[in-house]
Design a protein around this motif. Structure first.
Motif, PDB file in Angstrom:
ATOM      1  N   THR A 193       0.831  -1.068   0.028  1.00 28.46           N
ATOM      2  CA  THR A 193      -0.105   0.024  -0.004  1.00 28.46           C
ATOM      3  C   THR A 193       0.961   1.179  -0.180  1.00 28.46           C
ATOM      4  O   THR A 193       0.678   2.085  -0.884  1.00 28.46           O
ATOM      5  N   ALA A 194       1.710   1.263   0.918  1.00 30.59           N
ATOM      6  CA  ALA A 194       2.658   2.495   0.789  1.00 30.59           C
ATOM      7  C   ALA A 194       3.521   2.611  -0.239  1.00 30.59           C
ATOM      8  O   ALA A 194       3.813   3.807  -0.611  1.00 30.59           O
ATOM      9  N   ASP A 195       4.075   1.643  -0.755  1.00 32.09           N
ATOM     10  CA  ASP A 195       4.828   1.618  -1.886  1.00 32.09           C
ATOM     11  C   ASP A 195       4.108   2.221  -3.181  1.00 32.09           C
ATOM     12  O   ASP A 195       4.664   2.960  -3.929  1.00 32.09           O
ATOM     13  N   LEU A 196       2.760   1.558  -3.352  1.00 35.57           N
ATOM     14  CA  LEU A 196       2.022   2.439  -4.445  1.00 35.57           C
ATOM     15  C   LEU A 196       1.770   3.644  -4.370  1.00 35.57           C
ATOM     16  O   LEU A 196       1.688   4.534  -5.128  1.00 35.57           O
ATOM     17  N   TYR A 197       1.404   3.982  -2.899  1.00 35.64           N
ATOM     18  CA  TYR A 197       1.049   5.385  -2.620  1.00 35.64           C
ATOM     19  C   TYR A 197       2.311   6.404  -3.139  1.00 35.64           C
ATOM     20  O   TYR A 197       2.044   7.359  -3.753  1.00 35.64           O
ATOM     21  N   ALA A 198       3.349   5.825  -2.867  1.00 40.72           N
ATOM     22  CA  ALA A 198       4.556   6.788  -3.228  1.00 40.72           C
ATOM     23  C   ALA A 198       4.584   6.826  -4.799  1.00 40.72           C
ATOM     24  O   ALA A 198       5.278   7.821  -4.993  1.00 40.72           O
ATOM     25  N   LEU A 199       4.144   5.988  -5.683  1.00 40.32           N
ATOM     26  CA  LEU A 199       3.906   6.095  -6.954  1.00 40.32           C
ATOM     27  C   LEU A 199       2.771   6.921  -7.319  1.00 40.32           C
ATOM     28  O   LEU A 199       2.649   7.234  -8.723  1.00 40.32           O
ATOM     29  N   GLY A 200       2.209   7.470  -6.496  1.00 37.64           N
ATOM     30  CA  GLY A 200       0.822   8.255  -6.813  1.00 37.64           C
ATOM     31  C   GLY A 200      -0.590   7.713  -6.836  1.00 37.64           C
ATOM     32  O   GLY A 200      -1.362   8.454  -6.974  1.00 37.64           O
ATOM     33  N   TYR A 201      -0.430   6.400  -6.416  1.00 36.36           N
ATOM     34  CA  TYR A 201      -1.675   5.570  -6.147  1.00 36.36           C
ATOM     35  C   TYR A 201      -2.413   6.153  -4.830  1.00 36.36           C
ATOM     36  O   TYR A 201      -2.082   5.161  -3.852  1.00 36.36           O
ATOM     37  N   THR A 202      -3.081   7.124  -4.831  1.00 34.99           N
ATOM     38  CA  THR A 202      -3.314   7.733  -3.270  1.00 34.99           C
ATOM     39  C   THR A 202      -4.815   7.212  -3.184  1.00 34.99           C
ATOM     40  O   THR A 202      -5.273   7.287  -1.982  1.00 34.99           O
ATOM     41  N   SER A 232       0.282   6.396   9.413  1.00 38.42           N
ATOM     42  CA  SER A 232      -0.535   7.600   9.511  1.00 38.42           C
ATOM     43  C   SER A 232      -0.385   8.801   8.673  1.00 38.42           C
ATOM     44  O   SER A 232      -1.356   9.437   8.485  1.00 38.42           O
ATOM     45  N   ASN A 233       0.558   8.785   8.040  1.00 40.12           N
ATOM     46  CA  ASN A 233       1.046   9.810   7.254  1.00 40.12           C
ATOM     47  C   ASN A 233       0.443   9.769   5.711  1.00 40.12           C
ATOM     48  O   ASN A 233       0.252  10.668   4.996  1.00 40.12           O
ATOM     49  N   LEU A 234      -0.199   8.505   5.344  1.00 42.29           N
ATOM     50  CA  LEU A 234      -0.771   8.246   4.259  1.00 42.29           C
ATOM     51  C   LEU A 234      -2.431   8.766   4.392  1.00 42.29           C
ATOM     52  O   LEU A 234      -2.821   8.252   5.251  1.00 42.29           O
TER      53      LEU A 234
END
Length: 173
Positions: free
Chosen positions: A74-83, A103-105
């Motif tokens: 989840t965090a890895d994809l978030y870092a690529l812009g998948y929010t 908690s930062n996501l």
């Protein structure tokens, strides 16, 4: 965990709550978060696959992580812009740990059984399973026990129900 009778436990939240509680206890040194554990492959290994097959992050598709555990996916994809992501697991212990750890996501972590998704019909663009289906399977693959047929059937029906028409289901097994 190789014996078939032990593999049956993997389909129950009690097993995972106990396992994650033990992992959480071992990792705490006052402020340390639960360490991640990657079944099968790390994000570095899977990134080329996701870059090839996931729709562009700019589209804003809703991604559902099925049985997210304490993976970094989840965090890895978030870092690529998948929010726009929802991560579900039936272990309250791991969801609480992931909420604290990430908690930062701006993402959603929910306690939920993938065999009974409490999500609206046709609400998900992409569903990702990274080892969850594997945890439901024990016994013979050629003549699976009734509980395996029941669990896998419920799971597949639920994912099909929540996916939008044309949605994608990635099962990494």
């Amino acid at each position: 965990m190789a014996k078939d009778e032990n593999r049956k436990e993997l389909a129950h939240p009690e097993y995972w709550n106990q396992r994650y509680a033990s992992a959480e206890k071992e990792s705490k040194d006052g402020s340390a978060a639960m360490a991640s554990f990657e079944w099968l492959r790390t994000f570095a290994n899977l990134r080329p696959f996701f870059e090839k097959y996931l729709p562009a992050a700019s589209i804003g598709y809703h991604i559902l992580h099925l049985g997210c555990g304490n993976s970094t996916l989840t965090a890895d994809l978030y870092a690529l812009g998948y929010t726009n992501q929802t991560s579900v697991d039936f272990s309250q212990v791991v969801i609480d740990a992931m909420i604290m750890k990430h908690s930062n996501l701006n993402t959603c972590w929910l306690v939920m059984d993938v065999r009974d998704l409490q999500l609206p019909d046709a609400s998900i663009d992409v569903a990702i399973d990274k080892g969850t289906l594997d945890a439901m399977i024990h016994g013979s693959l050629w003549d699976p026990p009734d509980d395996v047929k029941d669990n896998v059937g419920k799971y597949a029906n639920e994912v099909a129900r929540v996916l939008k028409p044309g949605g994608q289901w990635f099962s990494i097994t």
